[in-house]
Design a protein around this motif. Structure first.
Motif, PDB file in Angstrom:
ATOM      1  N   LEU A 218       0.841  -1.197   0.000  1.00  0.00           N
ATOM      2  CA  LEU A 218       0.000   0.000   0.000  1.00  0.00           C
ATOM      3  C   LEU A 218       0.872   1.241   0.000  1.00  0.00           C
ATOM      4  N   HIS A 219       0.689   2.081  -1.001  1.00  0.00           N
ATOM      5  CA  HIS A 219       1.439   3.329  -1.097  1.00  0.00           C
ATOM      6  C   HIS A 219       0.562   4.533  -0.767  1.00  0.00           C
ATOM      7  N   ASP A 220      -0.733   4.361  -0.904  1.00  0.00           N
ATOM      8  CA  ASP A 220      -1.680   5.427  -0.592  1.00  0.00           C
ATOM      9  C   ASP A 220      -1.839   5.519   0.926  1.00  0.00           C
ATOM     10  N   GLN A 221      -1.507   6.665   1.494  1.00  0.00           N
ATOM     11  CA  GLN A 221      -1.562   6.835   2.944  1.00  0.00           C
ATOM     12  C   GLN A 221      -2.972   6.703   3.501  1.00  0.00           C
ATOM     13  N   SER A 222      -3.966   6.993   2.695  1.00  0.00           N
ATOM     14  CA  SER A 222      -5.352   6.885   3.172  1.00  0.00           C
ATOM     15  C   SER A 222      -5.793   5.435   3.348  1.00  0.00           C
ATOM     16  N   LEU A 223      -5.023   4.484   2.809  1.00  0.00           N
ATOM     17  CA  LEU A 223      -5.356   3.070   2.934  1.00  0.00           C
ATOM     18  C   LEU A 223      -4.594   2.382   4.063  1.00  0.00           C
ATOM     19  N   MET A 224      -3.676   3.095   4.688  1.00  0.00           N
ATOM     20  CA  MET A 224      -2.843   2.486   5.713  1.00  0.00           C
ATOM     21  C   MET A 224      -3.657   2.078   6.933  1.00  0.00           C
ATOM     22  N   PRO A 225      -3.372   0.901   7.511  1.00  0.00           N
ATOM     23  CA  PRO A 225      -4.109   0.443   8.693  1.00  0.00           C
ATOM     24  C   PRO A 225      -3.578   1.072   9.973  1.00  0.00           C
ATOM     25  N   LEU A 226      -4.174   0.698  11.066  1.00  0.00           N
ATOM     26  CA  LEU A 226      -3.874   1.287  12.364  1.00  0.00           C
ATOM     27  C   LEU A 226      -2.442   1.023  12.807  1.00  0.00           C
ATOM     28  N   GLN A 227      -1.889  -0.138  12.447  1.00  0.00           N
ATOM     29  CA  GLN A 227      -0.554  -0.493  12.918  1.00  0.00           C
ATOM     30  C   GLN A 227       0.510   0.442  12.336  1.00  0.00           C
TER      31      GLN A 227
END
Length: 288
Positions: A218-227
């Motif tokens: 994942l490169h899109d920061q809006s898709l990053m999970p909580l961890q």
């Protein structure tokens, strides 16, 4: 002689209880420190090295995180990854394990060998990344879900459990008109509830704690999970949410509160699965 045996039993129980208490204490102390630190004032971290109960309580760290859109979005992403990923894991593992437990399945030996081979050997991170990239799955949660869809170890264990279902039980179900799907849903799955519950919580914890896969695919920061967000909070990235909130952001209570929020869902969910852990796999299925 009987009194000596009772004394030895009591001494053994005392030693066991003491060891269990010490082990429990070593587990609880860091956890209590995290909870206590999450509601402590920033100045208390300077004046006190280690504490469990803070002198003054403040929930500014929790309020700060709950009002932060990026943190809430990361929490939502983690929930989506965990729920959908766990569902796919359990579904695919169960279906494949049930099919491979049937000796009449064509190519069963070859498929079982391939499953065992993948458990022992892996192509590596770079070939896997190239495959994900060639399929156009980068910046998609499917890259995480598909690359970890089935655990070979869990599959082998489930295959063995389904294979241990008594033949008499299956024959009785077939006489009543059950096909393979109905046999799976009404006979095999109810008997496999303890195993399915165990693997569900294992898959869930793996997805909830997933970090490296998100960084890799994942490169899109809006898709990053909580961890990933938690890591940024722990290293206290000044650019995380703006310099105007730097005073709150650099308080040690913020990452502690984030850790509490991260581990709380698993603590809440785990008791609902625990009742299945101690149940026997074939309990009550066959009576002598």
């Amino acid at each position: 002689m009987r009194k000596l045996k009772l004394t030895e039993d009591k001494l053994f129980d005392l030693i066991v209880c003491t060891m269990i208490s010490l082990i429990t204490l070593t587990v609880l102390l860091p956890l209590l420190y995290v909870y206590g630190s999450s509601i402590a004032e920033r100045s208390e971290f300077v004046t006190r090295g280690f504490f469990i109960i803070p002198r003054e309580l403040t929930f500014d760290a929790y309020i700060y995180l709950m009002n932060n859109k990026e943190f809430l979005n990361a929490f939502k992403n983690a929930v989506v990854i965990t729920v959908v990923g766990t569902f796919l894991n359990v579904l695919l593992t169960t279906l494949m394990a049930y099919g491979l437990s049937k000796k009449w399945l064509p190519g069963r030996t070859v498929i079982n060998f391939m499953v065992l081979f993948t458990m022992l050997f892996s192509g590596g991170m770079i070939p896997l990344y190239l495959i994900v990239n060639s399929l156009g799955l980068l910046d998609s949660y499917w890259a995480i879900w598909l690359t970890s869809a089935i655990s070979p170890f869990y599959l082998i264990v489930m295959r063995g459990l389904f294979g241990n279902i008594p033949r008499e039980l299956e024959d009785a179900a077939r006489i009543d008109g059950c096909g393979e799907w109905r046999l799976l849903l009404t006979v095999a799955l109810p008997l496999a509830k303890p195993a399915i519950a165990t693997f569900t919580i294992f898959y869930m914890v793996a997805h909830w704690n997933s970090y490296f896969e998100a960084i890799l695919y994942l490169h899109d920061q809006s898709l990053m999970p909580l961890q990933v967000m938690l890591r940024r909070l722990i290293i206290q990235d000044e650019e995380l949410l703006g310099s105007e909130t730097a005073d709150i952001l650099f308080s040690p209570a913020v990452p502690m509160a984030a850790i509490v929020i991260t581990i709380t869902p698993l603590i809440i969910v785990f008791p609902f699965f625990q009742k299945y852990f101690n149940k026997g796999f074939l309990l009550g299925s066959v009576k002598e």
